[in-house]
Design a protein around this motif. Structure first.
Motif, mmCIF file in Angstrom:
data_model
loop_
_atom_site.group_PDB
_atom_site.id
_atom_site.type_symbol
_atom_site.label_atom_id
_atom_site.label_comp_id
_atom_site.label_asym_id
_atom_site.label_seq_id
_atom_site.Cartn_x
_atom_site.Cartn_y
_atom_site.Cartn_z
ATOM 1 N N ILE A 87 26.872 27.782 58.510
ATOM 2 C CA ILE A 87 26.446 27.415 57.152
ATOM 3 C C ILE A 87 26.332 28.738 56.414
ATOM 4 C CG2 ILE A 87 24.676 26.353 55.728
ATOM 5 C CD1 ILE A 87 23.970 24.535 58.053
ATOM 6 N N THR A 91 23.946 27.531 49.067
ATOM 7 C CA THR A 91 24.807 26.606 48.331
ATOM 8 C C THR A 91 25.604 25.732 49.292
ATOM 9 O OG1 THR A 91 24.987 28.149 46.475
ATOM 10 C CG2 THR A 91 26.679 26.457 46.646
ATOM 11 N N HIS A 92 26.087 26.323 50.367
ATOM 12 C CA HIS A 92 26.831 25.569 51.376
ATOM 13 C C HIS A 92 25.925 24.513 52.017
ATOM 14 C CE1 HIS A 92 29.345 25.648 55.359
ATOM 15 N NE2 HIS A 92 29.608 24.577 54.638
ATOM 16 N N SER A 95 25.533 21.727 49.573
ATOM 17 C CA SER A 95 26.793 21.006 49.476
ATOM 18 C C SER A 95 26.975 20.069 50.667
ATOM 19 C CB SER A 95 27.956 22.005 49.406
ATOM 20 O OG SER A 95 29.199 21.342 49.495
#
Length: 421
Positions: A87, A91-92, A95
């Protein structure tokens, strides 16, 4: 800089520090309770030296990876956790949470206004959507602005009743905005309101910069999913990369299928020898976060006394490690970041320059001479080069280093003729 000016700056900072003594004692008391909770999770899960061993291949039966996730789940009062090196950032993690839960026809509603710049790339633009965005996947999106830092419950209730959104998202920290952080108490009130309306919407929290500021995390008060980055608070300055997602087991399982693939989920995935750093950083995180919080409060107090607008101000309840200062000009932002960079242990000689960055519409200036590249729990400052020219100061592995960064920022502003002390 002459010695007289330097003495005035140091005296100003020491005076502000003395005025904050009681606030700092309260932070110490809360940190002690948080540290006890973290230690208990290590003891309860029987963390051992054997958990630091490498694994290769697919990562089946990786005891070290599994114990990290058990410790996170317990500390966050969650049913299950994903804590992974792949990860790549906060933000990931967000998401993954969104795309792992939602499907075509579902609606995502941000209840804290438009999310920060990098999340806009996930939503996608009007017209011809980019591959993989919510718009291309036909997932509906909307947002409701806060009112004076509080949830707009009337609008939220209306949309819940009329549109039945599948996910309600809360961004606790401000991004490059100018508002107070969302507290755990506010989240608890939000959860209670949503459930009282009969909504089963998944409540997702962007927890970046906020871990270990409060005694409890959002998952302890009913949030379904909580996301964050390991190179911010919970990594304690030692995790080299990674992110976490904690929450309800059924949701974490769905998100794990998005992280790897259906049928594999969380059963595979190596930690590449980072288990020791991830665990040790997490153990140290309450203390390190407290130091970063104190240094942010001190910086805000000093700049407020010098006549600058700050957010949050001294009367606001703190829920993250960020201190925003309205400096008013690009020259002042550059000088501030130059001062922070010059006080960094790594690349102190570098001069921060505003430039384009993926996911941002404006040029961004960043000062971050950090051991882990881009780690916001280490001494750093950044901001978009746009009016009204705010800068966002966060981190410091020790309170003392945060104080040095403050002194250096003041000296830089004085030397550039922007500040007259």
């Amino acid at each position: 800089m002459n010695s007289e000016i330097e003495k005035k700056i140091e005296s100003l900072v020491e005076s502000a520090e003395e005025s904050l003594r009681e606030s700092f004692l309260e932070i110490d008391r809360r940190t002690f309770a948080i540290q006890k909770k973290v230690l208990k999770a290590f003891i309860d899960n029987r963390v051992s030296d054997s958990h630091f061993a490498w694994r290769t291949g697919y990562g089946y039966n990786d005891d070290g990876r599994d114990i990290v996730e058990k410790v996170y789940a317990q500390v966050f009062s969650a049913e299950k956790a994903l804590v992974r090196t792949n990860i790549v950032n906060g933000t990931h993690a967000i998401s993954l949470a969104i795309l792992g839960v939602l499907k075509a026809g579902d609606k995502l509603l941000y209840c804290t206004g438009e999310p920060y710049d990098t999340l806009q790339s996930i939503i996608g633009t009007e017209g011809a959507p980019e591959p993989g965005t919510l718009r291309e996947l036909e997932i509906d999106y909307g947002s409701i602005e806060l009112i004076d830092g509080e949830f707009d419950y009337d609008s939220i209730e209306k949309i819940i009743k009329e549109e039945n959104p599948k996910m309600l998202a809360i961004q606790r920290s401000t991004g490059y905005g100018w508002r107070k952080t969302i507290t755990v108490n506010q989240i608890e009130e939000f959860v209670n309101l949503v459930r009282s309306l009969g909504s089963s919407a998944v409540i997702m929290i962007d927890n970046c910069y906020c871990e270990f500021i409060s005694l409890n995390e959002p998952s302890a008060v009913g949030a379904d999913i909580v996301c964050g980055s390991l190179i911010k608070n919970p990594g304690g300055g030692l995790a080299l990369s990674g992110g976490y997602i904690v929450g309800r087991e059924d949701l974490i399982d769905r998100i794990a299928f998005r992280l790897t693939c259906p049928g594999i989920g969380s059963e595979c995935g190596l930690t590449f020898g980072q288990t020791r750093a991830m665990l040790q950083g997490f153990f140290m995180a309450p203390h390190i976060t407290a130091g970063a919080l104190k240094s942010a409060i001190l910086l805000g107090e000093v700049y407020s006394k010098l006549g600058f607008e700050i957010c949050p101000d001294s009367s606001m309840e703190r829920a993250d490690i960020i201190q925003a200062i309205r400096l008013g000009s690009p020259e002042a932002v550059s000088a501030f970041c130059k001062g922070v960079q010059s006080a960094s242990p790594i690349d102190s000689f570098a001069a921060p320059v505003a430039s384009e960055m993926p996911g941002y519409d404006d040029d961004i200036i960043m000062a971050a001479g950090t051991f882990v590249q881009g780690a916001s729990i280490e001494l750093s400052a950044d901001g978009p080069m746009r009016e009204p020219y705010n800068v966002y100061y966060q981190g410091a592995l020790t309170y003392e280093h945060g104080k040095i960064g403050l002194l250096s920022s003041l000296k830089s502003l004085e030397e550039e003729g922007i500040l007259d002390i």
